[in-house]
Design a protein around this motif. Structure first.
Motif, mmCIF file in Angstrom:
data_model
loop_
_atom_site.group_PDB
_atom_site.id
_atom_site.type_symbol
_atom_site.label_atom_id
_atom_site.label_comp_id
_atom_site.label_asym_id
_atom_site.label_seq_id
_atom_site.Cartn_x
_atom_site.Cartn_y
_atom_site.Cartn_z
ATOM 1 N N SER A 17 3.474 6.683 -6.775
ATOM 2 C CA SER A 17 4.355 5.544 -6.496
ATOM 3 C C SER A 17 5.725 6.031 -6.043
ATOM 4 N N GLN A 21 8.149 0.827 -10.832
ATOM 5 C CA GLN A 21 7.652 -0.503 -10.507
ATOM 6 C C GLN A 21 8.283 -1.494 -11.485
ATOM 7 N N THR A 77 0.524 -6.004 -7.918
ATOM 8 C CA THR A 77 0.545 -4.751 -7.181
ATOM 9 C C THR A 77 1.217 -4.960 -5.838
ATOM 10 N N LEU A 81 8.480 -2.044 -3.605
ATOM 11 C CA LEU A 81 8.747 -2.026 -5.043
ATOM 12 C C LEU A 81 10.125 -2.592 -5.360
ATOM 13 N N ALA A 206 1.520 6.069 -11.147
ATOM 14 C CA ALA A 206 2.817 5.428 -11.342
ATOM 15 C C ALA A 206 3.495 5.956 -12.600
#
Length: 320
Positions: A17, A21, A77, A81, A206
């Motif tokens: 990632s 997030q 998802t 971000l 992530a």
């Protein structure tokens, strides 16, 4: 135990990632608020946000009990971000997804009355939930977001280097202390037995600031495959505010403050000058120096120049 099944295509499509997030950090931080895991790591943060958290977490707590299943739709998802995109995705959650997740949750606990409107996909209920998440983030995470992003970026940079130099399989074998890699299966300790078959979709790794102990993922295997796992922490990360003395000594007070406000959110030279209470020429000069050092980037934005922090700048801020 969690078993993740890979194909050669999955290995090629596995990625890290690009940033923390926000929706996952919201969910996992709520667990850290209500539990005692992490001890001294999170204790100061818990105390500092306790009053605000008390009035902003009720709806979240209803959807994420302290143990067991938390609804998948609370962590949509996204490739972009940002909190705003996460909130918008939450407001637009399909009724079918809402009903399915709440049905699973109802099998573990009695649901409060307000969730009936959620199961029916009522826009006003979804907006109420999204607004609650936004208030929680503003009160409990936003004051620390630069530091959170910086620490995650440090871990991400380390893992990107590992993947580049030693390959994806080497990273998978070390993604968590409980990881056991034996192609084509990655096994990790997990609260329940669960299997995830990637089927060519790849896996999003992530690293998470508020994840603690075991990694986590979606219950629904049809959602984009994501493995959220904890990073290493330092005691005292939440103590104090603003730029720490070491960073001020390194960059100088004004330049350190300019880096900090750009880290909080991108801004034009005029906005940076206003937020740091400096003159426009001073802000421009300090930004130029930070850009030459690789700590920020600048790009033309209409008639203005927009400054954004780089991963290196975030990592430096995290160390304070």
């Amino acid at each position: 135990m969690l078993k993740i099944h890979f194909t050669p295509e999955d290995l090629a499509r596995t990625r890290i990632s690009a940033a923390p997030q926000p929706m996952w950090e919201v969910l996992l931080s709520v667990y850290r608020l209500r539990g005692r895991e992490g001890g001294a790591i999170f204790e100061e943060w818990r105390r500092s946000v306790a009053q605000a958290a008390h009035v902003t977490t009720r709806l979240l707590a209803d959807l994420a009990p302290q143990s067991g299943y938390a609804v998948d739709f609370i962590t949509p998802t996204l490739r972009n971000l940002s909190l705003s995109d996460g909130l918008e995705a939450l407001r637009r959650t399909p009724k079918q997804r809402l009903k399915a997740d709440l049905t699973v949750l109802a099998g573990h606990r009695r649901l409060p009355a307000w969730t009936s409107g959620l199961a029916e996909g009522r826009p006003e209920t979804l907006t109420r939930l999204a607004d609650s998440v936004e208030r929680y983030f503003a009160a409990c995470l936003a004051p620390y977001w630069v530091r959170i992003c910086g620490r995650v970026e440090q871990e991400r940079a380390r893992q990107v280097k590992m993947m580049t130099e030693e390959g994806c399989e080497h990273l998978l074998a070390r993604v968590h202390p409980t990881a056991r890699w034996n192609y084509p299966v990655l096994e990790l300790d997990y609260p329940v037995d669960q299997e995830l078959r990637l089927n060519g979709r790849g896996l999003c790794l992530a690293p998470s600031f508020f994840c603690w102990g075991l990694p986590t993922t979606f219950l629904d295997g049809e959602l984009e495959p994501t493995l959220v796992y904890p990073i290493e922490h330092k005691v005292g990360w939440s103590v104090g505010g603003g730029t720490g003395r070491p960073l001020t000594s390194l960059l100088g007070r004004t330049r350190a403050r300019v880096l900090e406000v750009i880290g909080e959110r991108p801004g034009t030279t005029t906005e940076v000058a206003s937020r740091t209470e400096t003159s426009l020429p001073t802000a421009s000069q300090q930004a130029a120096t930070l850009r030459e050092a690789g700590l920020i980037t600048s790009c033309q934005n209409g008639q203005s120049v927009l400054h954004s922090i780089t991963p290196l700048g975030l990592a430096l801020l995290a160390e304070g």
